[in-house]
Design a protein around this motif. Sequence first.
Motif, mmCIF file in Angstrom:
data_model
loop_
_atom_site.group_PDB
_atom_site.id
_atom_site.type_symbol
_atom_site.label_atom_id
_atom_site.label_comp_id
_atom_site.label_asym_id
_atom_site.label_seq_id
_atom_site.Cartn_x
_atom_site.Cartn_y
_atom_site.Cartn_z
ATOM 1 N N UNK A 293 0.826 -1.208 0.000
ATOM 2 C CA UNK A 293 0.000 0.000 0.000
ATOM 3 C C UNK A 293 0.859 1.257 0.000
ATOM 4 N N UNK A 294 2.107 1.140 0.486
ATOM 5 C CA UNK A 294 3.009 2.288 0.610
ATOM 6 C C UNK A 294 4.227 2.044 -0.279
ATOM 7 N N UNK A 295 4.553 2.998 -1.132
ATOM 8 C CA UNK A 295 5.670 2.811 -2.057
ATOM 9 C C UNK A 295 6.957 2.464 -1.311
ATOM 10 N N UNK A 296 7.712 1.528 -1.860
ATOM 11 C CA UNK A 296 8.929 1.046 -1.206
ATOM 12 C C UNK A 296 9.944 2.166 -0.988
ATOM 13 N N UNK A 297 9.972 3.161 -1.886
ATOM 14 C CA UNK A 297 10.951 4.253 -1.784
ATOM 15 C C UNK A 297 10.772 5.096 -0.525
ATOM 16 N N UNK A 298 9.608 5.010 0.088
ATOM 17 C CA UNK A 298 9.351 5.774 1.318
ATOM 18 C C UNK A 298 10.339 5.368 2.412
ATOM 19 N N UNK A 299 10.780 4.121 2.382
ATOM 20 C CA UNK A 299 11.717 3.639 3.395
ATOM 21 C C UNK A 299 13.022 4.424 3.380
ATOM 22 N N UNK A 300 13.342 5.075 2.271
ATOM 23 C CA UNK A 300 14.588 5.824 2.172
ATOM 24 C C UNK A 300 14.538 7.203 2.784
ATOM 25 N N UNK A 301 13.357 7.642 3.197
ATOM 26 C CA UNK A 301 13.230 8.977 3.803
ATOM 27 C C UNK A 301 13.767 8.937 5.239
ATOM 28 N N UNK A 302 14.499 9.972 5.603
ATOM 29 C CA UNK A 302 15.228 9.981 6.873
ATOM 30 C C UNK A 302 14.317 9.936 8.091
ATOM 31 N N UNK A 303 13.159 10.560 8.038
ATOM 32 C CA UNK A 303 12.310 10.688 9.215
ATOM 33 C C UNK A 303 11.099 9.750 9.178
ATOM 34 N N UNK A 304 11.177 8.712 8.367
ATOM 35 C CA UNK A 304 10.092 7.734 8.295
ATOM 36 C C UNK A 304 10.636 6.364 8.682
ATOM 37 N N UNK A 305 9.907 5.685 9.549
ATOM 38 C CA UNK A 305 10.218 4.295 9.900
ATOM 39 C C UNK A 305 9.146 3.423 9.246
ATOM 40 N N UNK A 306 9.511 2.772 8.125
ATOM 41 C CA UNK A 306 8.549 1.970 7.362
ATOM 42 C C UNK A 306 8.801 0.488 7.622
ATOM 43 N N UNK A 307 7.757 -0.210 8.029
ATOM 44 C CA UNK A 307 7.834 -1.648 8.272
ATOM 45 C C UNK A 307 6.838 -2.353 7.358
ATOM 46 N N UNK A 308 7.298 -3.417 6.707
ATOM 47 C CA UNK A 308 6.422 -4.249 5.878
ATOM 48 C C UNK A 308 6.006 -5.482 6.669
ATOM 49 N N UNK A 309 5.152 -6.307 6.054
ATOM 50 C CA UNK A 309 4.710 -7.532 6.707
ATOM 51 C C UNK A 309 5.901 -8.458 6.976
ATOM 52 N N UNK A 310 6.899 -8.459 6.079
ATOM 53 C CA UNK A 310 8.084 -9.285 6.307
ATOM 54 C C UNK A 310 8.908 -8.765 7.481
ATOM 55 N N UNK A 311 9.002 -7.446 7.605
ATOM 56 C CA UNK A 311 9.734 -6.863 8.731
ATOM 57 C C UNK A 311 9.086 -7.247 10.061
ATOM 58 N N UNK A 312 7.757 -7.168 10.115
ATOM 59 C CA UNK A 312 7.063 -7.521 11.340
ATOM 60 C C UNK A 312 7.255 -8.990 11.685
ATOM 61 N N UNK A 313 7.271 -9.835 10.657
ATOM 62 C CA UNK A 313 7.457 -11.263 10.915
ATOM 63 C C UNK A 313 8.792 -11.527 11.596
ATOM 64 N N UNK A 314 9.827 -10.802 11.192
ATOM 65 C CA UNK A 314 11.133 -10.999 11.838
ATOM 66 C C UNK A 314 11.075 -10.585 13.305
ATOM 67 N N UNK A 315 10.331 -9.543 13.616
ATOM 68 C CA UNK A 315 10.174 -9.137 15.012
ATOM 69 C C UNK A 315 9.412 -10.195 15.799
ATOM 70 N N UNK A 316 8.382 -10.745 15.161
ATOM 71 C CA UNK A 316 7.567 -11.751 15.834
ATOM 72 C C UNK A 316 8.392 -12.986 16.171
ATOM 73 N N UNK A 317 9.242 -13.392 15.243
ATOM 74 C CA UNK A 317 10.012 -14.617 15.455
ATOM 75 C C UNK A 317 10.931 -14.514 16.669
#
Length: 432
Positions: A293-317
């Motif tokens: 839903x959110x463009x991947x390039x947003x992750x490159x912005x300095x003041x944004x912390x963008x997490x995808x479903x894969x990122x959350x899965x790593x936290x869950x594990x």
Amino acid sequence: MSLMALGLNHASAPLDLRGRFAIPADRLGGRLQALRAHLAAVDSPASGLAILSTCNRTELYLGLAPQAEPQPALLEPVVAWLAEEGASSPEAVRAHSYQLQGEGVARHAFRVAAGLDSMVLGEPQILGQLKQAVREAEGVGVLGPTLQQLFQRSFSVAKAVRSGTEIGAHAVSMAAAALRIAQQLYGDIGQRRVLFIGAGEMIELVATHFAAQAPQQIAVANRSAERGAELAARLGAQLLPLRGLDLRLGEFDIVVSCTASSLPLIGLGAVKRALAARRREPMLMIDLAVPRDIEADVAGLEDVYLYTVDDLARHVQQGGARRQAAVQQAEALVDAGVHRFSQWLEQRCSVPLILALRERSEQWRQLELERARRALARGEDVEQVLEQLSGSLSAKMMHGALAGLHASRGADHRDWAAAARRCFLGEGSAPH
């Protein structure tokens, strides 16, 4: 075993590729019908179909006609169809997919239902998604008896795993992980403003976790205003229209999005404008959608912390180690389920033979009964007629086994002997 499957999941394909093949729930019935038509056009022996599509996987299950033998070539039309669906190539599908057949399909389906093949070990949400996939296939009349039995048994195995092991006892969900990340970044959520985009099951789960922390503001935006209003009412939240939402992003500290949109709803430019309006105050953005839903390039912005479903899965594990101890027990339940399903399928494949045996025995019975009636009509002795009737039936019943024993040699003879002992003497096996 007359089963085959083709799938891509979090272990075989990256997020953006999985997004290409994701099928929204409201399109599943139509895609099943399209796949059935595609397979019919190439004379595929598939007699049953089901598609499971979630943020972590897209899997296509095939039940084959009884006379068909599972073989890789039978999945090639499925590969071609899926590649076209995802505007990709058959080579890309093959490179990032797994192909299963026979017992491998049953074992995989049972492990999926039990949460053993999930990003989050033991997560329960997949079972509801699998049941929905079965309902969709039944609704358009493509499931077939073999797949119906497979999935019903998968539900039973999942229940046994859930009730008989500790797999789910310490479950850490995606929703809990999202809240934990927000707390790590902001501390007190009570001072933050949260926007939820979407109103499906995943958003409802996450929103419930956040609402328990009493944020300063909660807002919901959804394509369907009616469903969005229902969720907003339950949360005590403000309902916002999707149109023009990019102009209001800067009002929120936390944005959680999970919709069925095929294209990103939030672009890089909109987030840049939001950051400027916030005077560079950091934003947490959690994108649980596949496709994004959110463009991947947003992750490159300095003041944004963008997490995808894969990122959350790593936290869950990180919180899943305590559940690993129950995996062996759960796998044993899966093995038992596969064994019982294999037995059922073998027995089902024997139905034509059973019917043929019953028909032949009835022919013998009718033939000897008619002979006996004619003999009695001629005035022959009743005892003699009964002797002849029973003797003829016994001879017919034993003829095949005795002929096989007399004509066979070596291993073939031992097989005949073992079968004769089981059938006529009730012995479990041939003596050594």
